[in-house]
Scaffold this motif. Structure first.
Motif, PDB file in Angstrom:
ATOM      1  N   LYS A  21       2.232 -12.643  -9.135  1.00  0.00           N
ATOM      2  CA  LYS A  21       3.168 -13.613  -8.418  1.00  0.00           C
ATOM      3  C   LYS A  21       4.566 -12.900  -8.420  1.00  0.00           C
ATOM      4  CE  LYS A  21       1.503 -18.183  -9.007  1.00  0.00           C
ATOM      5  NZ  LYS A  21       1.706 -19.504  -9.578  1.00  0.00           N
ATOM      6  N   GLU A  22       4.908 -12.391  -9.749  1.00  0.00           N
ATOM      7  CA  GLU A  22       6.343 -11.673  -9.758  1.00  0.00           C
ATOM      8  C   GLU A  22       6.341 -10.495  -9.070  1.00  0.00           C
ATOM      9  OE1 GLU A  22       7.052 -11.109 -14.087  1.00  0.00           O
ATOM     10  OE2 GLU A  22       6.995 -13.151 -14.407  1.00  0.00           O
ATOM     11  N   GLY A  23       5.158  -9.652  -9.192  1.00  0.00           N
ATOM     12  CA  GLY A  23       5.233  -8.479  -8.267  1.00  0.00           C
ATOM     13  C   GLY A  23       5.376  -8.731  -6.787  1.00  0.00           C
ATOM     14  N   LYS A  24       4.594  -9.694  -6.426  1.00  0.00           N
ATOM     15  CA  LYS A  24       4.866 -10.181  -4.909  1.00  0.00           C
ATOM     16  C   LYS A  24       6.221 -10.713  -4.617  1.00  0.00           C
ATOM     17  CE  LYS A  24       0.168 -11.000  -3.305  1.00  0.00           C
ATOM     18  NZ  LYS A  24      -0.833 -12.170  -2.950  1.00  0.00           N
ATOM     19  N   THR A  25       6.758 -11.182  -5.394  1.00  0.00           N
ATOM     20  CA  THR A  25       8.176 -11.656  -5.385  1.00  0.00           C
ATOM     21  C   THR A  25       8.998 -10.605  -5.082  1.00  0.00           C
ATOM     22  OG1 THR A  25       7.786 -13.955  -6.509  1.00  0.00           O
ATOM     23  CG2 THR A  25       9.809 -13.212  -6.171  1.00  0.00           C
ATOM     24  N   LYS A  26       9.008  -9.712  -6.154  1.00  0.00           N
ATOM     25  CA  LYS A  26       9.786  -8.328  -6.128  1.00  0.00           C
ATOM     26  C   LYS A  26       9.600  -7.567  -4.926  1.00  0.00           C
ATOM     27  CE  LYS A  26       9.845  -7.625 -11.024  1.00  0.00           C
ATOM     28  NZ  LYS A  26       9.263  -7.063 -12.264  1.00  0.00           N
ATOM     29  N   GLU A  27       8.130  -7.400  -4.431  1.00  0.00           N
ATOM     30  CA  GLU A  27       7.934  -6.750  -3.058  1.00  0.00           C
ATOM     31  C   GLU A  27       8.735  -7.531  -2.064  1.00  0.00           C
ATOM     32  OE1 GLU A  27       3.646  -6.126  -1.666  1.00  0.00           O
ATOM     33  OE2 GLU A  27       3.426  -5.389  -3.764  1.00  0.00           O
ATOM     34  N   ALA A  28       8.339  -8.771  -1.881  1.00  0.00           N
ATOM     35  CA  ALA A  28       9.007  -9.524  -0.740  1.00  0.00           C
ATOM     36  C   ALA A  28      10.529  -9.323  -0.888  1.00  0.00           C
ATOM     37  CB  ALA A  28       8.520 -11.093  -0.992  1.00  0.00           C
ATOM     38  N   THR A  29      11.091  -9.614  -2.046  1.00  0.00           N
ATOM     39  CA  THR A  29      12.581  -9.333  -2.191  1.00  0.00           C
ATOM     40  C   THR A  29      13.010  -7.987  -1.710  1.00  0.00           C
ATOM     41  OG1 THR A  29      12.601 -10.566  -4.121  1.00  0.00           O
ATOM     42  CG2 THR A  29      14.592  -9.444  -3.833  1.00  0.00           C
ATOM     43  N   ALA A  30      12.040  -6.942  -2.139  1.00  0.00           N
ATOM     44  CA  ALA A  30      12.470  -5.413  -1.466  1.00  0.00           C
ATOM     45  C   ALA A  30      12.325  -5.380  -0.001  1.00  0.00           C
ATOM     46  CB  ALA A  30      11.430  -4.488  -2.300  1.00  0.00           C
ATOM     47  N   LYS A  31      11.229  -5.830   0.516  1.00  0.00           N
ATOM     48  CA  LYS A  31      11.094  -6.191   1.947  1.00  0.00           C
ATOM     49  C   LYS A  31      12.312  -6.711   2.533  1.00  0.00           C
ATOM     50  CE  LYS A  31       6.139  -5.603   2.170  1.00  0.00           C
ATOM     51  NZ  LYS A  31       4.835  -6.258   2.591  1.00  0.00           N
ATOM     52  N   GLY A  32      12.660  -7.643   1.941  1.00  0.00           N
ATOM     53  CA  GLY A  32      13.926  -8.465   2.554  1.00  0.00           C
ATOM     54  C   GLY A  32      15.001  -7.795   2.499  1.00  0.00           C
ATOM     55  N   ASP A  33      15.242  -7.063   1.417  1.00  0.00           N
ATOM     56  CA  ASP A  33      16.457  -6.194   1.290  1.00  0.00           C
ATOM     57  C   ASP A  33      16.464  -4.920   2.459  1.00  0.00           C
ATOM     58  OD1 ASP A  33      17.124  -7.553  -0.933  1.00  0.00           O
ATOM     59  OD2 ASP A  33      16.709  -6.080  -2.480  1.00  0.00           O
ATOM     60  N   SER A  34      15.255  -4.513   2.488  1.00  0.00           N
ATOM     61  CA  SER A  34      15.160  -3.175   3.457  1.00  0.00           C
ATOM     62  C   SER A  34      15.283  -3.909   4.870  1.00  0.00           C
ATOM     63  CB  SER A  34      14.004  -2.370   3.305  1.00  0.00           C
ATOM     64  OG  SER A  34      12.614  -3.347   3.628  1.00  0.00           O
ATOM     65  N   GLY A  35      14.868  -5.310   5.154  1.00  0.00           N
ATOM     66  CA  GLY A  35      14.908  -5.922   6.390  1.00  0.00           C
ATOM     67  C   GLY A  35      16.305  -6.247   6.651  1.00  0.00           C
ATOM     68  N   GLU A  36      16.817  -6.719   5.468  1.00  0.00           N
ATOM     69  CA  GLU A  36      18.386  -6.896   5.849  1.00  0.00           C
ATOM     70  C   GLU A  36      19.116  -5.436   6.225  1.00  0.00           C
ATOM     71  OE1 GLU A  36      19.787  -8.872   2.058  1.00  0.00           O
ATOM     72  OE2 GLU A  36      18.277 -10.666   2.585  1.00  0.00           O
ATOM     73  N   GLN A  68      -9.534 -15.799 -22.547  1.00  0.00           N
ATOM     74  CA  GLN A  68      -9.631 -15.208 -21.074  1.00  0.00           C
ATOM     75  C   GLN A  68      -8.585 -15.960 -20.013  1.00  0.00           C
ATOM     76  OE1 GLN A  68     -13.729 -15.306 -20.297  1.00  0.00           O
ATOM     77  NE2 GLN A  68     -14.409 -13.673 -21.631  1.00  0.00           N
ATOM     78  N   PHE A  69      -8.617 -17.195 -20.244  1.00  0.00           N
ATOM     79  CA  PHE A  69      -7.659 -17.983 -19.204  1.00  0.00           C
ATOM     80  C   PHE A  69      -6.510 -17.573 -19.596  1.00  0.00           C
ATOM     81  CE2 PHE A  69      -5.231 -21.767 -18.874  1.00  0.00           C
ATOM     82  CZ  PHE A  69      -5.572 -22.136 -17.300  1.00  0.00           C
ATOM     83  N   GLU A  70      -5.966 -17.566 -20.541  1.00  0.00           N
ATOM     84  CA  GLU A  70      -4.488 -16.943 -21.138  1.00  0.00           C
ATOM     85  C   GLU A  70      -4.196 -15.514 -20.365  1.00  0.00           C
ATOM     86  OE1 GLU A  70      -3.558 -17.174 -25.253  1.00  0.00           O
ATOM     87  OE2 GLU A  70      -4.105 -19.468 -25.243  1.00  0.00           O
ATOM     88  N   GLU A  71      -5.190 -14.840 -20.604  1.00  0.00           N
ATOM     89  CA  GLU A  71      -5.118 -13.264 -19.675  1.00  0.00           C
ATOM     90  C   GLU A  71      -5.039 -13.684 -18.549  1.00  0.00           C
ATOM     91  OE1 GLU A  71      -8.206 -10.944 -21.287  1.00  0.00           O
ATOM     92  OE2 GLU A  71      -7.837 -11.324 -23.470  1.00  0.00           O
ATOM     93  N   LEU A  72      -5.598 -14.390 -17.888  1.00  0.00           N
ATOM     94  CA  LEU A  72      -5.909 -14.521 -16.315  1.00  0.00           C
ATOM     95  C   LEU A  72      -4.489 -15.312 -15.770  1.00  0.00           C
ATOM     96  CD1 LEU A  72      -9.487 -15.654 -15.685  1.00  0.00           C
ATOM     97  CD2 LEU A  72      -8.422 -13.275 -14.881  1.00  0.00           C
ATOM     98  N   THR A  73      -3.942 -16.128 -16.798  1.00  0.00           N
ATOM     99  CA  THR A  73      -2.856 -16.812 -16.478  1.00  0.00           C
ATOM    100  C   THR A  73      -1.728 -16.041 -16.299  1.00  0.00           C
ATOM    101  OG1 THR A  73      -3.375 -18.814 -17.298  1.00  0.00           O
ATOM    102  CG2 THR A  73      -1.253 -18.972 -17.070  1.00  0.00           C
ATOM    103  N   ILE A  74      -1.522 -14.716 -17.399  1.00  0.00           N
ATOM    104  CA  ILE A  74      -0.394 -13.848 -17.423  1.00  0.00           C
ATOM    105  C   ILE A  74      -0.456 -12.930 -16.205  1.00  0.00           C
ATOM    106  CG2 ILE A  74       0.262 -11.995 -18.795  1.00  0.00           C
ATOM    107  CD1 ILE A  74      -0.574 -13.361 -21.252  1.00  0.00           C
ATOM    108  N   GLU A  75      -1.980 -12.458 -16.033  1.00  0.00           N
ATOM    109  CA  GLU A  75      -2.102 -11.600 -14.798  1.00  0.00           C
ATOM    110  C   GLU A  75      -1.594 -12.232 -13.435  1.00  0.00           C
ATOM    111  OE1 GLU A  75      -6.061 -10.078 -14.366  1.00  0.00           O
ATOM    112  OE2 GLU A  75      -6.082  -9.531 -16.534  1.00  0.00           O
TER     113      GLU A  75
END
Length: 111
Positions: free
Chosen positions: A74-89, A62-69
């Protein structure tokens, strides 16, 4: 008299030895019972340890699954932030163009 005393002494010694043998047999029985109880407790403890190990394995899984999630989130938020950053730019790079356009149009209107 002397032979009778000797015979009596031997009988008493035999009785003492017999008592000692009975006591040793009782001790042996007690020891066997304790050994059996110990084995039973040991089996019970082994079963509890196995159950605990299974639970630990489940928790680790369960811990491994939660770590992966968490990593995926985190990757999803980073992609989202990058996408927002791109549209912001993109928005930011449009702003000077629009400003200069407006100035040109304003300047043309003033002429």
């Amino acid at each position: 008299g002397e032979a009778a005393k000797e015979a009596l002494r031997q009988v008493e010694e035999a009785a003492v030895r017999e008592d000692n043998v009975r006591e040793a047999e009782r001790d042996a029985e007690i020891f066997k019972r304790q050994l059996h109880e110990s084995k039973s407790e040991n089996e019970l403890l082994k079963a509890q340890v196995e159950e605990a190990q299974e639970q630990l394995a489940e928790l680790n899984s369960q811990f491994e699954e939660l770590t992966i999630e968490l990593e995926e989130a985190k990757e999803g938020k980073t992609k989202e932030a990058t996408a927002k950053g791109d549209s912001g730019e993109a928005e930011a790079s449009k702003a000077p163009q629009e400003a200069s356009k407006a100035l040109q149009e304003g300047g043309e209107g003033a002429q």
